[in-house]
Scaffold this motif. Structure first.
Motif, PDB file in Angstrom:
ATOM      1  N   VAL A   1      -0.837   0.764  17.933  1.00 52.34           N
ATOM      2  CA  VAL A   1      -0.917   2.221  17.923  1.00 52.34           C
ATOM      3  C   VAL A   1      -1.583   2.669  16.621  1.00 52.34           C
ATOM      4  O   VAL A   1      -1.132   2.340  15.539  1.00 52.34           O
ATOM      5  CB  VAL A   1       0.488   2.850  18.039  1.00 52.34           C
ATOM      6  CG1 VAL A   1       0.394   4.365  17.973  1.00 52.34           C
ATOM      7  CG2 VAL A   1       1.157   2.396  19.336  1.00 52.34           C
ATOM      8  N   ALA A   2      -2.664   3.420  16.757  1.00 53.12           N
ATOM      9  CA  ALA A   2      -3.429   3.816  15.575  1.00 53.12           C
ATOM     10  C   ALA A   2      -2.653   4.824  14.749  1.00 53.12           C
ATOM     11  O   ALA A   2      -1.999   5.716  15.294  1.00 53.12           O
ATOM     12  CB  ALA A   2      -4.762   4.413  15.997  1.00 53.12           C
ATOM     13  N   PRO A   3      -2.705   4.725  13.422  1.00 53.32           N
ATOM     14  CA  PRO A   3      -2.071   5.733  12.575  1.00 53.32           C
ATOM     15  C   PRO A   3      -2.813   7.059  12.689  1.00 53.32           C
ATOM     16  O   PRO A   3      -3.981   7.108  13.100  1.00 53.32           O
ATOM     17  CB  PRO A   3      -2.211   5.137  11.171  1.00 53.32           C
ATOM     18  CG  PRO A   3      -3.418   4.262  11.249  1.00 53.32           C
ATOM     19  CD  PRO A   3      -3.405   3.695  12.640  1.00 53.32           C
ATOM     20  N   THR A   4      -2.141   8.130  12.317  1.00 53.41           N
ATOM     21  CA  THR A   4      -2.781   9.443  12.371  1.00 53.41           C
ATOM     22  C   THR A   4      -3.957   9.517  11.409  1.00 53.41           C
ATOM     23  O   THR A   4      -4.996  10.080  11.731  1.00 53.41           O
ATOM     24  CB  THR A   4      -1.753  10.540  12.032  1.00 53.41           C
ATOM     25  OG1 THR A   4      -0.687  10.466  12.968  1.00 53.41           O
ATOM     26  CG2 THR A   4      -2.382  11.928  12.090  1.00 53.41           C
ATOM     27  N   ALA A   5      -3.796   8.947  10.225  1.00 54.87           N
ATOM     28  CA  ALA A   5      -4.848   9.014   9.206  1.00 54.87           C
ATOM     29  C   ALA A   5      -5.213   7.618   8.714  1.00 54.87           C
ATOM     30  O   ALA A   5      -4.332   6.789   8.481  1.00 54.87           O
ATOM     31  CB  ALA A   5      -4.392   9.881   8.039  1.00 54.87           C
ATOM     32  N   THR A   6      -6.502   7.385   8.550  1.00 52.53           N
ATOM     33  CA  THR A   6      -7.002   6.161   7.934  1.00 52.53           C
ATOM     34  C   THR A   6      -7.711   6.555   6.650  1.00 52.53           C
ATOM     35  O   THR A   6      -8.712   7.290   6.680  1.00 52.53           O
ATOM     36  CB  THR A   6      -7.974   5.420   8.863  1.00 52.53           C
ATOM     37  OG1 THR A   6      -7.298   5.048  10.069  1.00 52.53           O
ATOM     38  CG2 THR A   6      -8.521   4.174   8.190  1.00 52.53           C
ATOM     39  N   ILE A   7      -7.178   6.101   5.531  1.00 54.65           N
ATOM     40  CA  ILE A   7      -7.761   6.408   4.226  1.00 54.65           C
ATOM     41  C   ILE A   7      -8.610   5.214   3.797  1.00 54.65           C
ATOM     42  O   ILE A   7      -8.121   4.077   3.765  1.00 54.65           O
ATOM     43  CB  ILE A   7      -6.675   6.654   3.168  1.00 54.65           C
ATOM     44  CG1 ILE A   7      -5.714   7.768   3.616  1.00 54.65           C
ATOM     45  CG2 ILE A   7      -7.293   6.997   1.822  1.00 54.65           C
ATOM     46  CD1 ILE A   7      -4.448   7.859   2.766  1.00 54.65           C
TER      47      ILE A   7
ATOM     48  N   ALA B   1       4.986  11.727   2.348  1.00 56.93           N
ATOM     49  CA  ALA B   1       6.020  12.724   2.054  1.00 56.93           C
ATOM     50  C   ALA B   1       6.215  13.705   3.197  1.00 56.93           C
ATOM     51  O   ALA B   1       7.308  14.244   3.374  1.00 56.93           O
ATOM     52  CB  ALA B   1       5.656  13.483   0.774  1.00 56.93           C
ATOM     53  N   VAL B   2       5.148  13.942   3.988  1.00 59.99           N
ATOM     54  CA  VAL B   2       5.265  14.892   5.094  1.00 59.99           C
ATOM     55  C   VAL B   2       5.301  14.180   6.446  1.00 59.99           C
ATOM     56  O   VAL B   2       5.139  14.814   7.493  1.00 59.99           O
ATOM     57  CB  VAL B   2       4.119  15.924   5.060  1.00 59.99           C
ATOM     58  CG1 VAL B   2       4.245  16.820   3.835  1.00 59.99           C
ATOM     59  CG2 VAL B   2       2.753  15.257   5.094  1.00 59.99           C
ATOM     60  N   GLY B   3       5.481  12.856   6.412  1.00 60.41           N
ATOM     61  CA  GLY B   3       5.712  12.114   7.640  1.00 60.41           C
ATOM     62  C   GLY B   3       4.489  11.820   8.475  1.00 60.41           C
ATOM     63  O   GLY B   3       4.605  11.555   9.679  1.00 60.41           O
ATOM     64  N   VAL B   4       3.313  11.802   7.873  1.00 58.86           N
ATOM     65  CA  VAL B   4       2.083  11.487   8.611  1.00 58.86           C
ATOM     66  C   VAL B   4       1.816   9.984   8.521  1.00 58.86           C
ATOM     67  O   VAL B   4       1.703   9.434   7.418  1.00 58.86           O
ATOM     68  CB  VAL B   4       0.874  12.266   8.039  1.00 58.86           C
ATOM     69  CG1 VAL B   4      -0.414  11.827   8.740  1.00 58.86           C
ATOM     70  CG2 VAL B   4       1.087  13.760   8.199  1.00 58.86           C
ATOM     71  N   THR B   5       1.739   9.309   9.660  1.00 55.04           N
ATOM     72  CA  THR B   5       1.467   7.871   9.647  1.00 55.04           C
ATOM     73  C   THR B   5       0.046   7.630   9.150  1.00 55.04           C
ATOM     74  O   THR B   5      -0.877   8.395   9.453  1.00 55.04           O
ATOM     75  CB  THR B   5       1.629   7.260  11.049  1.00 55.04           C
ATOM     76  OG1 THR B   5       0.734   7.909  11.951  1.00 55.04           O
ATOM     77  CG2 THR B   5       3.062   7.410  11.536  1.00 55.04           C
ATOM     78  N   HIS B   6      -0.134   6.567   8.407  1.00 56.27           N
ATOM     79  CA  HIS B   6      -1.423   6.352   7.769  1.00 56.27           C
ATOM     80  C   HIS B   6      -1.608   4.882   7.411  1.00 56.27           C
ATOM     81  O   HIS B   6      -0.655   4.110   7.375  1.00 56.27           O
ATOM     82  CB  HIS B   6      -1.538   7.199   6.495  1.00 56.27           C
ATOM     83  CG  HIS B   6      -0.457   6.877   5.507  1.00 56.27           C
ATOM     84  ND1 HIS B   6       0.809   7.437   5.589  1.00 56.27           N
ATOM     85  CD2 HIS B   6      -0.427   6.047   4.442  1.00 56.27           C
ATOM     86  CE1 HIS B   6       1.565   6.958   4.603  1.00 56.27           C
ATOM     87  NE2 HIS B   6       0.824   6.114   3.896  1.00 56.27           N
TER      88      HIS B   6
END
Length: 605
Positions: free
Chosen positions: A61-67, A89-94
């Motif tokens: 499952v892909a994370p919401t954000a890829t840095i 801190a705000v619960g965004v998967t990355h």
């Protein structure tokens, strides 16, 4: 003329083998209760996410954000970690990836791509960004029609190709079908404020993408819990005032260069660094330079101006905050528009590029102001066109295990004549003058995770460092000796003359005698009839160089990025091609693998 390569006696056996569990216990043991609690929460929030090679093991499952970050000096990596902490801190998967480790599959899986990249040299990507840059611009580039992205571009406006790498990433991602999540933000050398605004904006976008209420920027910031270590307390804006312990000239008096060995005290600071890191020195314009400029300005030295929201006198602002040195094209164009001098405006035209380049050569701000005075403007308008005074980063030349509570630097003092005036580097001349018993220098630690010794103490290393580029390798040898690492060490050093410019000669020869330095090859370009550089020594000892690579050697290069680094890179490729019997395609594959395995690292500038 090269000194003979001598292999010293083998070092004593390494006293212990560290397992992963032992390393974890050692690190956790250094944390207090609050830090352990924070680490526990951070790891729980990061389950299923990784960085670097570990990302390959991430769930389907892909994370919401890829840095992804591409860093040369470490600033982009630092900002990537700030962004990671804000998202966590705000619960965004990355997931966080060094660009060197980002593959096509990672781009295919990405939903929101957050790019942080600097520009190196004249518009070039950093070393570790090059593979991803080439992928996106090549025939195998993926279609990214389902991707949203944003770019944070770091640069230096003293270069004509300001933020060029970030601009190219932005344009190419759009060309491949991706949609902008947020407009590109560009940062000059004083990047913190713009970077913070970009981080706040993209975090808010990520939260909104999950269908949740968007927190205010201030509330996002409060969720980012900084590390409790004292080391992070010292920054450019809050530096450590380090007492100067020693200021020793390394080059002979008849040398064309003045190179200093400078020792600073860290006692009581609580600053922790690793070999490979750099030390930031906070710049300050010399009072005489500021006074000379003020004589040509139509403002009172005490005129109030604003810097970063704070009010101060023009004199203080010019001393502490603004660059009053060499004039680049961007500053020239702003000054021409402000001053309204027709002669300057003519030089900004497209057909006057050659004339402008000739005009700017050796021109400082005081030359511009004295030859083309300002009239009818306020001091506040003048300072708005100036560039921030950028801190200077110097490779650390000492080991914390060999010389605790100290940090050493190797600094070339920059002085020259131009337009009838004696010029000097802002920080190097400041350091040159720090010789009295009470001298102090404002400094802060700068992490450089892209330039690290091998995790395996038995691995051999090859260090290539002409001139002051040898600084981190003095730290490497001191560190390996202090930790009783038994991996072989080979130094290739170059400079102008043996008698006048052999930096740290006594120390290298002593380390070689004691067996800490196993091989030493030198190249002095002003000795003999032909100029000889370190790249010539690499080719000359190509068979041995390739044999060390076959044994698992790590290659390190430090110094000049414009000529030395490309020439050394070409020599290494030639050695691999010749002694490994490889074609060009296999050479490229091997060099890329060396980078990805962290066995080819460069700290060039």
């Amino acid at each position: 003329m090269s000194e003979p390569a001598v292999a010293g006696p083998a070092a004593e056996a390494f006293p212990f083998e560290r397992t992963l569990a032992e390393e974890v216990r050692r690190l956790v043991g250094r944390l207090d209760a609050g830090q352990r609690a924070w680490l526990s929460g951070y790891l729980l929030g990061s389950i299923g996410m990784g960085s670097g090679a570990a990302a390959a093991a991430a769930p389907s499952v892909a994370p919401t954000a890829t840095i992804v970050y591409g860093s040369q000096s470490g600033n982009c990596e630092t900002l990537a970690k700030r962004l990671e902490e804000a998202l966590a801190a705000v619960g965004v998967t990355h997931v966080v990836l060094d660009m060197l480790d980002c593959r096509k599959a990672d781009l295919d899986r990405a939903r929101h791509l957050l790019v942080i990249v600097s520009t190196h040299g004249e518009g070039d990507p950093p070393d570790r960004a090059r593979p991803l840059y080439d992928l996106l611009h090549g025939r195998k580039a993926p279609k990214l029609t389902d991707l949203k992205y944003s770019v944070l571009a770091l640069g230096d406006s003293s270069y004509e190709q300001f933020c060029e790498t970030g601009r190219r990433f932005d344009a190419q991602l759009a060309a491949l079908g991706a949609k902008r999540l947020h407009e590109r933000v560009e940062c000059d050398v004083d990047f913190q404020d713009n970077a913070t605004r970009w981080i706040d904006a993209v975090v808010a976008q990520m939260v909104a993408a999950q269908g949740e209420a968007v927190p205010a920027a201030a509330s996002i910031a409060t969720h980012i819990r900084p590390s409790a270590t004292v080391a992070t307390a010292y920054t450019r804006k809050n530096p450590w005032q380090a007492p100067v312990l020693a200021n020793i000239r390394l080059t002979a008096r008849d040398s064309t260069k003045d190179v200093r060995h400078i020792e600073l005290s860290l006692e009581g600071a609580g600053i922790h660094y690793e070999v490979g890191d750099a030390l930031g020195v906070v710049p300050r314009n010399h009072e005489t330079e500021v006074a000379a400029l003020l004589e040509h300005l139509p403002f009172d030295a005490e005129s109030p101006v604003e810097v970063g929201g704070a009010s101060m006198s023009l004199r203080e602002a010019l001393t502490e905050h603004w660059d009053i040195g060499p004039v680049n094209r961007a500053l020239f164009e702003r000054y021409a528009a402000l001053s309204k001098h027709q002669a300057l405006s003519d030089l900004t035209q497209d057909n006057a590029k050659a004339q402008l380049e000739a005009f700017l050569r050796g021109t400082h701000l005081i030359d511009l102001v004295s030859d083309h005075p300002l009239e009818g403007i306020e001091a506040a308008e003048f300072v708005r066109i100036l560039r921030p005074l950028a801190p200077r980063l110097y490779s650390i030349a000492s080991s914390p295990h060999a010389t605790p509570d100290e940090v050493h630097l190797t600094v070339r003092i920059v002085t020259y004549e131009s337009r009838g005036r004696t010029r000097g580097g802002v920080v190097s001349t400041l350091l040159a003058g720090a010789t009295d018993a009470n001298a102090r220098v404002a400094v802060y630690p700068h992490r450089n995770a892209a330039f690290r010794l091998p995790a395996d103490p038995n691995a051999p290393i090859i260090m290539i460092g002409p001139g002051t580029g040898v600084a981190p390798f003095r730290a490497f040898i001191a560190e390996r000796e202090a930790l009783e690492a038994r991996g072989k060490n080979w130094l290739l050093f170059g400079d102008r003359t043996l008698r006048s410019d052999f930096l740290y000669q006594t120390e290298w020869l002593d380390w070689r005698k004691r067996g800490a330095l196993h091989r030493l090859d030198v190249a002095f370009s002003r000795e003999g009839n032909e100029k000889v550089y370190v790249q010539h020594r690499i080719r000359e000892h190509g068979a041995t160089f390739y044999a060390w690579l076959q044994e698992g050697a790590h290659i390190y290069v430090c110094g000049d990025a414009q000529q030395m680094a490309p020439d050394v890179d070409a020599a290494i490729r030639e050695v691999v091609r010749t002694h490994g019997a490889m074609n060009d395609e296999r050479v490229e594959e091997l060099m890329l693998n060396l980078q990805r395995e962290r066995r080819y690292q460069r700290d060039v500038y």
